[in-house]
Write a protein that holds these residues in place. Structure first.
Motif, mmCIF file in Angstrom:
data_model
loop_
_atom_site.group_PDB
_atom_site.id
_atom_site.type_symbol
_atom_site.label_atom_id
_atom_site.label_comp_id
_atom_site.label_asym_id
_atom_site.label_seq_id
_atom_site.Cartn_x
_atom_site.Cartn_y
_atom_site.Cartn_z
ATOM 1 N N GLY A 96 13.928 182.664 25.077
ATOM 2 C CA GLY A 96 14.258 183.714 24.014
ATOM 3 C C GLY A 96 14.127 183.092 22.415
ATOM 4 N N GLY A 97 14.299 181.840 22.647
ATOM 5 C CA GLY A 97 14.504 180.926 20.909
ATOM 6 C C GLY A 97 12.864 180.612 20.600
ATOM 7 N N ALA A 98 13.217 179.510 20.077
ATOM 8 C CA ALA A 98 11.554 178.758 19.674
ATOM 9 C C ALA A 98 11.989 177.424 19.789
ATOM 10 C CB ALA A 98 11.530 179.369 18.163
ATOM 11 N N VAL A 99 10.521 176.866 19.963
ATOM 12 C CA VAL A 99 10.705 175.408 20.046
ATOM 13 C C VAL A 99 9.739 175.043 18.832
ATOM 14 C CG1 VAL A 99 9.926 173.463 21.401
ATOM 15 C CG2 VAL A 99 11.222 175.141 22.203
ATOM 16 N N LEU A 100 9.926 174.072 17.928
ATOM 17 C CA LEU A 100 9.048 173.494 17.134
ATOM 18 C C LEU A 100 8.512 172.071 17.455
ATOM 19 C CD1 LEU A 100 7.905 173.260 14.050
ATOM 20 C CD2 LEU A 100 10.044 172.363 13.540
ATOM 21 N N ARG A 101 7.435 171.692 17.415
ATOM 22 C CA ARG A 101 7.026 170.304 17.637
ATOM 23 C C ARG A 101 5.933 169.955 16.493
ATOM 24 N NH1 ARG A 101 6.232 172.652 22.402
ATOM 25 N NH2 ARG A 101 7.561 172.008 24.303
ATOM 26 N N VAL A 102 6.080 168.727 15.780
ATOM 27 C CA VAL A 102 5.522 168.077 14.942
ATOM 28 C C VAL A 102 4.870 166.906 15.573
ATOM 29 C CG1 VAL A 102 5.254 167.329 12.554
ATOM 30 C CG2 VAL A 102 6.588 169.366 12.873
ATOM 31 N N ARG A 103 3.650 166.601 15.560
ATOM 32 C CA ARG A 103 3.187 165.605 16.368
ATOM 33 C C ARG A 103 2.140 164.998 15.529
ATOM 34 N NH1 ARG A 103 1.757 166.964 22.065
ATOM 35 N NH2 ARG A 103 0.370 168.621 21.177
ATOM 36 N N ASP A 104 2.128 163.501 15.513
ATOM 37 C CA ASP A 104 0.955 162.760 14.942
ATOM 38 C C ASP A 104 0.566 161.777 15.902
ATOM 39 O OD1 ASP A 104 2.019 160.019 14.183
ATOM 40 O OD2 ASP A 104 3.519 161.329 13.174
ATOM 41 N N GLY A 105 -0.739 161.074 15.552
ATOM 42 C CA GLY A 105 -0.957 160.113 16.442
ATOM 43 C C GLY A 105 -1.242 158.865 15.649
ATOM 44 N N GLY A 106 -0.093 158.639 14.593
ATOM 45 C CA GLY A 106 -0.157 157.620 13.734
ATOM 46 C C GLY A 106 0.562 156.290 14.339
ATOM 47 N N ARG A 107 0.892 155.468 13.331
ATOM 48 C CA ARG A 107 1.468 154.256 13.717
ATOM 49 C C ARG A 107 2.815 154.126 14.439
ATOM 50 N NH1 ARG A 107 1.626 154.117 8.006
ATOM 51 N NH2 ARG A 107 -0.489 153.102 8.015
ATOM 52 N N GLY A 108 3.493 155.015 14.301
ATOM 53 C CA GLY A 108 4.768 155.435 15.223
ATOM 54 C C GLY A 108 5.780 154.344 14.560
ATOM 55 N N PHE A 109 7.102 154.201 15.171
ATOM 56 C CA PHE A 109 8.173 153.491 14.880
ATOM 57 C C PHE A 109 9.091 153.279 15.907
ATOM 58 C CE2 PHE A 109 9.387 157.627 13.721
ATOM 59 C CZ PHE A 109 10.773 157.713 14.076
ATOM 60 N N SER A 110 10.061 152.469 16.033
ATOM 61 C CA SER A 110 10.928 152.250 16.879
ATOM 62 C C SER A 110 12.400 152.855 16.189
ATOM 63 C CB SER A 110 11.175 150.689 17.144
ATOM 64 O OG SER A 110 12.311 150.658 17.638
ATOM 65 N N ALA B 30 9.736 166.727 8.743
ATOM 66 C CA ALA B 30 8.969 165.836 9.723
ATOM 67 C C ALA B 30 7.350 165.803 9.087
ATOM 68 C CB ALA B 30 8.770 166.600 10.919
ATOM 69 N N LEU B 31 6.764 166.895 8.507
ATOM 70 C CA LEU B 31 5.533 166.718 7.973
ATOM 71 C C LEU B 31 5.378 165.737 6.728
ATOM 72 C CD1 LEU B 31 4.523 170.540 7.984
ATOM 73 C CD2 LEU B 31 3.245 168.709 9.079
ATOM 74 N N HIS B 32 6.627 165.753 6.128
ATOM 75 C CA HIS B 32 6.660 164.642 4.780
ATOM 76 C C HIS B 32 6.584 163.492 5.399
ATOM 77 C CE1 HIS B 32 7.990 163.000 1.275
ATOM 78 N NE2 HIS B 32 8.832 162.188 1.849
ATOM 79 N N ASN B 33 7.407 162.905 6.468
ATOM 80 C CA ASN B 33 7.233 161.840 6.929
ATOM 81 C C ASN B 33 6.206 161.337 7.561
ATOM 82 O OD1 ASN B 33 10.074 161.231 6.364
ATOM 83 N ND2 ASN B 33 10.869 162.037 8.745
ATOM 84 N N ALA B 34 5.289 162.160 8.314
ATOM 85 C CA ALA B 34 3.983 162.032 9.142
ATOM 86 C C ALA B 34 3.079 161.795 8.158
ATOM 87 C CB ALA B 34 3.644 163.142 10.091
ATOM 88 N N LEU B 35 2.903 162.776 6.951
ATOM 89 C CA LEU B 35 2.004 162.383 5.988
ATOM 90 C C LEU B 35 1.952 161.324 5.151
ATOM 91 C CD1 LEU B 35 1.337 166.458 5.049
ATOM 92 C CD2 LEU B 35 -0.191 164.811 6.391
ATOM 93 N N ARG B 36 3.343 160.826 5.031
ATOM 94 C CA ARG B 36 3.628 159.659 4.177
ATOM 95 C C ARG B 36 3.540 158.283 4.797
ATOM 96 N NH1 ARG B 36 9.079 159.099 -0.032
ATOM 97 N NH2 ARG B 36 8.105 157.114 -1.086
ATOM 98 N N HIS B 37 4.157 158.275 5.952
ATOM 99 C CA HIS B 37 4.269 157.088 6.696
ATOM 100 C C HIS B 37 3.479 156.640 8.010
ATOM 101 C CE1 HIS B 37 7.797 156.694 4.229
ATOM 102 N NE2 HIS B 37 8.319 157.776 4.559
#
Length: 381
Positions: free
Chosen positions: A321-335, A298-305
């Motif tokens: 008791g598990g875990a939630v990962l969120r990778v968020r960017d404010g970039g151009r987005g996509f469909s 997800a980081l690769h996609n965000a930083l590259r695209h």
């Protein structure tokens, strides 16, 4: 603090030994802050690590609870007297920091502070950080505020802190190089082994095709050989992938490994990359690896695209008791439907597969012009 020379020397010795025993940068930062606060008997201590933009990339505190720190809000980027410490050599000792002309106020949840002592942590010409202390505890009848002796002790501590921090950085870089070399070796071995298997597969398949019409029995034998070679290639691929499990994940766990990965990306890219973690406990190895791999993709996609100026990574404890990962960017987005239709998956298929393989789920939220959020949740072990 007892000002007797023996007690003072023992305290300094304890602080220096504590710093020298640490190898990880984050541990060294924490040890410096805790040691400084205890050594000078202050209510609060902090250490800010500079970024490349005149502010702070990290801010480690002691004397403030995690709940207080969350309510205070984001770490200071360029903030009055604190940021000024990154650009000057001399210690700053103030009877009341609130009266200094550089003071710019605090967030509502920030504790009240008055007397202040700060100085940079330097390695030659490089400023590695800025160390701050506030609210000296004063014995009954004693003079309030920090003293000349306190300033000398903190200067001594800062000199050794620079050595410990430099050594820790060298250790981490050495380990990163070792991991990179090991990955390169495994990649070459994987390429050689799989190339040989694929070459054999191709020749055997060609032989089977040539025999189909004139010797169906031999063609059938060749096809059996194709199946066997394909199974061997699959086994070698699985073995290589297992061996490629990040060494740092086994040694340091998911949180430290992901924090270090984000720190490296933040230094390497113009976009700012941040990491926050709240209440996450150790998970089974397969789940930790899946979370790390999805974060990396997800980081690769965000930083590259995405073209975003900021990419935020958050790891939080799930209600069960598990875990939630969120990778968020404010970039151009996509469909997402358009991407799937065009045959460009941006790694989404592999991320979903990893989430499913770890017993979890993956959610992708994105629209053109609104940025992208990748969220993965795995259950507790």
């Amino acid at each position: 603090m007892d000002n007797g020379p023996c007690t003072g020397l023992a305290a300094v010795s304890t602080a220096l030994l504590a710093m020298s025993r640490r190898l990880e940068v984050q541990d060294v930062l924490r040890t410096i802050v805790v040691s400084a606060r205890e050594l000078l008997d202050a209510e609060y201590a902090a250490l800010g690590v500079p970024d490349d933009h005149g502010g702070f990339a990290q801010f480690v505190v002691d004397g403030i609870t995690e709940d207080q720190w969350r309510r205070i809000g984001p770490l200071p980027r360029q903030h009055g007297i604190l940021a000024a410490m990154l650009h000057q050599d001399a210690p700053q000792r103030l009877a009341d920091v609130r009266q200094d002309p550089r003071f710019e106020g605090w967030p509502a949840a920030h504790p009240d502070m008055s007397d202040f002592l700060g100085l940079p942590v330097r390695d030659g010409e490089e400023t590695l950080g800025a160390l701050f202390l506030a609210n000296k505890r004063t014995a009954p009848g004693g003079e309030p505020g920090f003293t000349d002796e306190d300033e000398e002790l903190l200067s001594l501590l800062a000199q050794h802190a620079a050595i410990a921090l430099t050594n820790a950085r060298l250790y981490e870089r050495s380990r990163e190089l070792t991991i990179a070399e090991e990955r390169s070796r495994l990649a070459h071995e994987l390429h050689d082994a799989v190339s040989q298997k694929l070459f054999s597969l191709r020749l055997t398949a060609q032989a089977a095709a040539a025999l189909v019409d004139r010797d169906p029995a031999r063609a059938k034998d060749e096809l059996h050989q194709v199946a066997a070679l394909a199974a061997e290639a699959a086994d070698e691929l699985r073995a290589a992938v297992t061996e490629l499990r990040p060494a740092a994940l086994d040694e340091d766990g998911l949180v430290a490994t992901l924090r270090n990965h984000v720190r490296v990306l933040d230094r390497a890219h113009t976009a700012r990359v941040t990491f926050t973690c709240d209440g996450v406990r150790a998970l089974p190895a397969a789940q930790e690896e899946a979370l790390l791999r999805v974060a990396q993709e997800a980081l690769h996609n965000a930083l590259r695209h995405s073209g975003a100026d900021l990419v935020e990574v958050a790891l939080t404890r799930a209600p069960g008791g598990g875990a939630v990962l969120r990778v968020r960017d404010g970039g151009r987005g996509f469909s997402p439907p358009t991407v799937r239709k065009a045959g460009r998956h941006l790694g989404l298929v592999s991320m979903r597969d990893r989430a499913a393989g770890a017993g979890g789920r993956l959610d992708v939220r994105s629209e053109p012009g609104t940025g992208t959020t990748i969220e993965m949740e795995v259950p507790g072990g």
